[in-house]
Scaffold this active site. Structure first.
Site, mmCIF file in Angstrom:
data_model
loop_
_atom_site.group_PDB
_atom_site.id
_atom_site.type_symbol
_atom_site.label_atom_id
_atom_site.label_comp_id
_atom_site.label_asym_id
_atom_site.label_seq_id
_atom_site.Cartn_x
_atom_site.Cartn_y
_atom_site.Cartn_z
ATOM 1 N N PHE A 142 0.861 -1.184 0.000
ATOM 2 C CA PHE A 142 0.000 0.000 0.000
ATOM 3 C C PHE A 142 0.893 1.228 0.000
ATOM 4 C CE2 PHE A 142 -2.380 3.481 1.879
ATOM 5 C CZ PHE A 142 -3.525 3.449 1.103
ATOM 6 N N ASP A 227 9.288 2.421 1.268
ATOM 7 C CA ASP A 227 8.160 3.182 1.823
ATOM 8 C C ASP A 227 8.102 2.875 3.319
ATOM 9 O OD1 ASP A 227 5.740 4.102 2.752
ATOM 10 O OD2 ASP A 227 4.592 3.502 0.985
ATOM 11 N N LYS A 264 3.375 10.026 8.558
ATOM 12 C CA LYS A 264 2.626 9.568 9.744
ATOM 13 C C LYS A 264 3.169 10.088 11.080
ATOM 14 C CE LYS A 264 0.208 5.581 7.858
ATOM 15 N NZ LYS A 264 -1.203 5.788 8.084
#
Ligand SMILES: Cc1ncc(COP(=O)(O)O)c(C=O)c1O
Length: 413
Positions: A142, A227, A264
């Site tokens: 994702f 990522d 995040k």
């Protein structure tokens, strides 16, 4: 005067969303009005233990004085200027990221998808001279919800209903080096993976997989991109998950990818994205090649700097490594061979996946009703993403709630 004198009740809040907010999320029917540490309170003043953590964002818990003070101080000094100019905090924040990762430079943005977009553009710039533009990513991955990040994501469901995907992405089975090497073609310019697949169900890569990817990239002249949007900011017990996964290989100081996307948890809840690019590739993105109005604002950089400095000074990586191991062990001890809710536990530090015997969303809803918030991931996995300063009592409370749900399921199956 505050804009929020009296909070409306849950029904009124939900109704407002129904009427005025685009319904792109499938939300649980609860509205939160305040938080403190590892807890959230809903509009009816019911308390929940928050192991969803804003999906790996609230690294210092809710209403952290570290975040609040940094916000207040910088808001009274300089919220925003423009990337037409310099300000002191951008270089200071980039410097600690470079110190913790390796020689390179940082591009600042506002979210995980944007941090990945910078990697996509880097890969295209890098491949341009030989006509290469393609990025290989992993099935089950994702990478975000912009058009390019959706195309990068190795899950068909996120692309459905949006027409032709952005070209230049191909998905290869995760953890299969032979398949990855077979997929490399003349148009390939980079490989992008999550060192631990998050939304895909907390699936960690192995050390040999990461090392093998590095070798493939070196052999074929490709960029290796990670990522770490969900796995970064000390959640794994080290600043980045690839550093944790490589522990004990003797290559810890030598191994580096060529680019890393982060977001995040970096600023404890204030939006920020950061893309680290290894030397010498950072200079591929020269003046005019990439930009963001808000990216790297004095406010975002100051808050991230305060949060990261606090996490380093207080050894929060070490703390969550130990507490996460305890949580992992206690949950594993609940498992019975063929019955009960919990099938297995995966992950490291404050990034754990509990594989359940039923649909993850239904289980997350039931745990919410029991007062524990978790984040659904793959179909049968719920994620536990506590703040990195979670207490041992809070861990015991989460285990007790999951234990009760597990026991009840055992009794009824
Ligand atoms: C690994 C990973 N990459 C990218 C993203 C997208 O981040 P954002 O929602 O901030 O754009 C996420 C979000 O969950 C993620 O987990």
């Amino acid at each position: 005067m505050t804009h929020r004198m009296v909070d409306p009740g849950t029904a009124e809040i939900l109704e407002g969303y129904g009427r005025f907010v685009v319904p792109s999320y499938s939300r649980f029917p609860v509205a939160f009005v305040r938080g403190k540490g590892s807890y959230l309170w809903d509009a009816e003043d019911r308390r929940y233990l928050d192991f969803c953590g804003g999906i790996a964002v609230n690294v210092l818990g809710h209403a952290s004085p570290i975040v609040a003070e940094a916000l207040e101080q910088e808001a009274g000094r300089l919220i925003h200027c423009s990337n037409l100019y310099y300000h002191p905090m951008g270089a200071k924040l980039a410097e600690i990221l470079v110190r913790w990762i390796g020689a390179g430079k940082v591009f600042f943005s506002n979210s995980g998808a944007e941090a990945n977009e910078c990697l996509f553009k880097l890969a295209r710039r890098f491949g341009e001279p030989r006509g290469a533009f393609e990025i290989l990513t992993a099935q089950g991955s994702f990478h975000g919800r912009t058009l390019a990040a959706m195309a990068a994501t190795g899950q068909d469901k996120v692309r459905q209903g949006f027409g032709a995907p952005v070209p230049g992405f191909r998905h290869v089975p995760f953890l299969d080096l032979a398949e990855m090497e077979r997929a490399v073609g003349p148009a390939t310019s980079a490989i992008l993976v999550e060192p631990i697949q998050g939304e895909g169900g907390i699936r960690p890569a192995t050390r040999s997989y990461l090392e093998g990817l590095r070798e493939i990239c070196d052999r074929h002249g490709l960029l290796l991109l990670f990522d770490e949007v969900q796995t970064g900011a000390f959640r794994s017990g080290r600043f980045l998950a690839f550093q944790r996964l490589l522990e004990g290989s003797g290559k810890e100081t030598g191994f580096l990818p060529d680019g890393i996307a982060m977001a995040k948890g970096l600023a404890g809840g204030y939006p920020i994205g950061a893309t680290w690019i290894r030397e010498p590739y950072a200079d591929l993105l020269g003046p005019g090649s990439h930009a963001s109005t808000f990216g790297g604002s004095p406010l975002a950089c100051s808050v991230a700097f305060a949060v990261l400095q606090h996490m380093e000074e207080h050894g929060l990586g070490e703390q969550i490594r130990e507490k996460g191991e305890r949580l992992h062990n206690e949950l594993a001890a609940l498992i019975s061979a063929d019955r009960g809710l919990i099938r297995s536990v995966s992950g490291v530090g404050g990034l754990l996946g509990v594989q359940v015997r039923r649909d993850a969303r239904t289980v997350a809803r039931e745990l919410l009703d029991r007062g524990l918030l978790v984040a659904p991931a793959a179909e049968n996995v719920v994620r536990l993403l506590p703040p990195l300063n979670v207490s041992l009592e809070e861990i015991s409370e989460a285990v007790a709630i999951l234990g009760a749900a597990n026991r009840e399921e055992e009794e009824t199956t």
